[in-house]
Motif scaffolding. Structure first.
Motif, mmCIF file in Angstrom:
data_model
loop_
_atom_site.group_PDB
_atom_site.id
_atom_site.type_symbol
_atom_site.label_atom_id
_atom_site.label_comp_id
_atom_site.label_asym_id
_atom_site.label_seq_id
_atom_site.Cartn_x
_atom_site.Cartn_y
_atom_site.Cartn_z
ATOM 1 N N ASN A 205 0.735 -1.062 0.061
ATOM 2 C CA ASN A 205 0.034 -0.073 0.065
ATOM 3 C C ASN A 205 0.752 1.306 -0.089
ATOM 4 O OD1 ASN A 205 -2.548 -1.144 0.122
ATOM 5 N ND2 ASN A 205 -2.604 -1.310 2.045
ATOM 6 N N VAL A 206 1.684 1.232 0.765
ATOM 7 C CA VAL A 206 2.848 2.405 0.912
ATOM 8 C C VAL A 206 3.390 2.492 -0.479
ATOM 9 C CG1 VAL A 206 4.989 3.260 1.866
ATOM 10 C CG2 VAL A 206 3.169 2.430 3.114
ATOM 11 N N HIS A 207 4.052 1.364 -1.047
ATOM 12 C CA HIS A 207 4.533 1.325 -2.326
ATOM 13 C C HIS A 207 3.773 2.103 -3.337
ATOM 14 C CE1 HIS A 207 7.193 0.384 -5.802
ATOM 15 N NE2 HIS A 207 6.196 -0.163 -6.252
ATOM 16 N N ALA A 208 2.484 1.604 -3.603
ATOM 17 C CA ALA A 208 1.580 1.922 -4.291
ATOM 18 C C ALA A 208 1.066 3.409 -4.396
ATOM 19 C CB ALA A 208 0.116 1.224 -4.168
ATOM 20 N N ALA A 209 0.974 3.950 -3.012
ATOM 21 C CA ALA A 209 0.770 5.584 -2.696
ATOM 22 C C ALA A 209 1.758 6.305 -3.054
ATOM 23 C CB ALA A 209 0.231 5.786 -1.185
ATOM 24 N N ARG A 210 2.877 5.910 -2.655
ATOM 25 C CA ARG A 210 4.088 6.712 -3.272
ATOM 26 C C ARG A 210 4.308 6.703 -4.834
ATOM 27 N NH1 ARG A 210 8.903 7.142 0.150
ATOM 28 N NH2 ARG A 210 10.161 6.905 -1.653
ATOM 29 N N ALA A 211 4.099 5.575 -5.492
ATOM 30 C CA ALA A 211 4.190 5.621 -6.850
ATOM 31 C C ALA A 211 3.101 6.560 -7.646
ATOM 32 C CB ALA A 211 3.936 4.349 -7.443
ATOM 33 N N ALA A 212 1.711 6.536 -6.910
ATOM 34 C CA ALA A 212 0.709 7.300 -7.595
ATOM 35 C C ALA A 212 1.059 8.845 -7.384
ATOM 36 C CB ALA A 212 -0.745 6.957 -6.827
ATOM 37 N N ILE A 213 1.550 9.094 -5.813
ATOM 38 C CA ILE A 213 1.910 10.816 -5.691
ATOM 39 C C ILE A 213 3.027 11.014 -6.694
ATOM 40 C CG2 ILE A 213 3.104 11.959 -4.007
ATOM 41 C CD1 ILE A 213 1.514 10.220 -1.842
ATOM 42 N N ARG A 214 4.005 10.122 -6.869
ATOM 43 C CA ARG A 214 5.095 10.626 -7.882
ATOM 44 C C ARG A 214 4.533 10.847 -9.335
ATOM 45 N NH1 ARG A 214 8.152 6.683 -4.995
ATOM 46 N NH2 ARG A 214 7.724 5.271 -6.708
ATOM 47 N N ALA A 215 3.760 10.004 -9.635
ATOM 48 C CA ALA A 215 3.231 9.942 -11.082
ATOM 49 C C ALA A 215 2.227 11.175 -11.133
ATOM 50 C CB ALA A 215 2.262 8.694 -11.425
ATOM 51 N N THR A 216 1.624 11.624 -10.144
ATOM 52 C CA THR A 216 0.721 12.714 -10.289
ATOM 53 C C THR A 216 1.531 14.108 -10.176
ATOM 54 O OG1 THR A 216 -1.205 11.587 -9.064
ATOM 55 C CG2 THR A 216 -1.090 14.071 -9.029
ATOM 56 N N ALA A 217 2.544 14.152 -9.664
ATOM 57 C CA ALA A 217 3.612 15.205 -9.422
ATOM 58 C C ALA A 217 4.436 15.360 -10.847
ATOM 59 C CB ALA A 217 4.681 14.873 -8.315
ATOM 60 N N ASP A 218 4.509 14.142 -11.445
ATOM 61 C CA ASP A 218 5.215 14.114 -12.856
ATOM 62 C C ASP A 218 4.325 14.910 -13.773
ATOM 63 O OD1 ASP A 218 7.545 13.335 -11.720
ATOM 64 O OD2 ASP A 218 7.315 11.160 -12.495
#
Length: 112
Positions: A75-88
């Motif tokens: 869940n942490v990995h998925a949330a971090r990836a989603a936040i990074r993708a949104t920021a990108d």
């Protein structure tokens, strides 16, 4: 060293990626002192999200991309990836697109 000075230094070292034990060793204070300084300055190092139904559903979708289990780490990995993708995506949207200049070519406009 004054407490306010130490708190500023602790925050700076934490922002640079040093962990609590290393900061404590560097400054000659206890780990608890470092934790307290970080907490009082708002540098907890953690983002706390309430895992309500909409967030759980979103994490399920994100995890399904890689077919991984419902664990805290995933869940942490998925949330971090989603936040990074949104920021990108936001960064890309803010970056101006430039038209390349081709030497020796004159732009021609057709029409009236």
């Amino acid at each position: 060293m004054k407490r306010t000075t130490r708190q500023i230094i602790v925050g700076h070292l934490a922002d640079r990626g040093m962990n609590v034990a290393d900061i404590a060793s560097e400054l000659g204070v206890s780990k608890e002192t470092v934790r307290r300084d970080l907490h009082n300055a708002g540098h907890t190092g953690h983002l706390v999200l309430r895992l309500d139904a909409p967030l759980r559903e979103a994490l399920t979708v994100l995890r399904s991309v890689h077919d991984v289990p419902d664990t805290v780490a995933q869940n942490v990995h998925a949330a971090r990836a989603a936040i990074r993708a949104t920021a990108d995506a936001v960064t890309d949207a803010r970056t101006p697109v430039t038209t390349p200049v081709v030497r020796g070519v004159t732009a021609r406009r057709d029409g009236p």
